[in-house]
Design an enzyme around this catalytic site. Structure first.
Site, PDB file in Angstrom:
ATOM      1  CD  GLU A 164     -31.541  25.417  66.774  1.00 30.80           C
ATOM      2  OE1 GLU A 164     -31.786  26.381  67.529  1.00 30.80           O
ATOM      3  OE2 GLU A 164     -30.628  25.435  65.923  1.00 30.80           O
ATOM      4  CD  GLU A 277     -31.754  26.219  62.176  1.00 31.83           C
ATOM      5  OE1 GLU A 277     -30.875  26.866  62.820  1.00 31.83           O
ATOM      6  OE2 GLU A 277     -32.958  26.245  62.448  1.00 31.83           O
TER       7      GLU A 277
END
Length: 359
Positions: A164, A277
């Protein structure tokens, strides 16, 4: 001189050859099933860089790994902390921490599951953003060269470049990602690489230019891999702000639409995707949302390689709403959705290989 600077002097002699079974379908026909379906096992990314194993951070236990393997899952995304593995940029990996990581990989592989190595740093080394001194592109590439050497061409090991990246502009992140990819290939590693975008790797923001410089959709198409053996990694949660921090799922429709949009982008560009995710609470709207997201990927398995749910782990608190770590022998409600239709068969080859066969 860092390992990357030395290796960058070598010429790369690789041709862009697609493995037919892994290339995105041009006929619209889907492959029989998604290759990778599994779980994030959180814990090794906990604490500060000086933490003590077993006190401040942990790797997954055999009981936890065995539980998810027996449920039919076949991949673990394994978060860890970059600073702990490489305490000084441009210098060798810490031998003790590297051994802990290798032991965890061996444990997961022993239970028949693949592993995604995940430096869980959000685009930073300590408090310095990747591409900024001292965490430059070259430093990031150096890290990946050193790590790739340790797991080069190891069956069942995938490389996730970074968890991320979020406040770095897409062109800057692309340069860093391409440097890391070039480093991985230069040391001879043919492992499958998962490449995230910026803005938290969000599926629903993939086509949005929120930071200036262009969207992930327009910029990250510039990924360069000498072996052409990579997939894009996306993340997507179902709560209202897509943060994965709430038990409710007001953003379920947005999450599904985000997956639909990146599915179309992947197919249009003949690329592949991996949902690294996603997660939701245990209530009916959330479970329905999870089902819809899985349906999108299952119905488009020509471009989706797989997924890893967030999350589980031996130290996760029972009250964490997205947590699917079993407690007192009882499954969490999300597991029924996640494991529906999963088989316990080994990964088919070569369609789902984590290492591109050599010439």
């Amino acid at each position: 001189m860092s390992i990357v600077k030395r290796l960058m002097r070598l010429s790369l002699a690789a041709t862009a050859v697609f493995l037919p079974a892994l290339a995105a379908s041009t006929s619209g026909a889907a492959t029989p099933e998604i290759c990778y379906r599994g779980i994030n096992l959180s814990g090794a990314e906990y604490g500060d860089r000086g933490g003590v194993l077993g006190t401040n951070y942990t790797y997954p236990s055999e009981a936890t790994v065995r539980y998810f393997a027996r449920k039919g899952m076949n991949v673990v995304r394994l978060p860890f902390k970059w600073e702990r593995l490489q305490p000084t940029l441009g210098q060798p990996l810490d031998t003790g921490e590297l051994q802990h990581l290798k032991d965890a990989v061996e444990l997961i592989r022993k239970n028949g599951m693949a592993v995604v190595l995940d430096p869980h740093n959000f685009g930073y080394y300590d408090k310095t953003q990747v591409t900024q001194r001292p965490a430059t592109d070259i430093a990031f590439g150096d890290f990946w060269a050193r790590l790739a050497v340790e797991f080069a061409n190891e069956n069942g090991v995938l490389f996730g470049l970074m968890n991320e990246p979020h406040d770095i502009k897409a062109p800057d992140w692309l340069n860093a990602a391409n440097t890391a990819i070039r480093s991985i290939r230069t040391v001879g590693a043919r492992n499958l690489i998962l490449v995230p975008g910026t803005i938290w790797s969000g599926a629903w923001t993939w086509s949005q230019d929120r930071l200036g410089g262009g969207s992930n959709a327009s910029v990250m198409i510039g990924v360069k891999d000498p072996l052409d053996y990579y997939a894009y990694e996306f993340h997507q949660y179902l709560d209202a702000d897509s943060s994965g921090t709430h038990a409710t799922c007001e953003g379920a429709d947005q999450a599904r639409q985000g997956l639909v949009e990146v599915t179309n982008w992947l197919r249009q560009n003949k690329k592949r995707g991996f949902l690294g995710e996603f997660g939701a609470g245990a209530n009916d709207p959330c479970l329905n949302g999870l089902t819809q997201m899985l349906d999108v990927m299952n119905q488009n398995s020509d471009v989706w390689l797989g997924w890893t749910y967030w999350a589980a782990g031996d130290w996760w608190p029972p009250e964490e709403p997205l947590n699917v770590q079993p407690r007192n022998g009882r499954d969490k409600p999300q597991m029924k959705v996640l494991t529906a239709g999963l088989s316990k068969k080994a990964l088919p080859a070569p369609a789902c290989t984590a290492v591109k066969p050599g010439n």
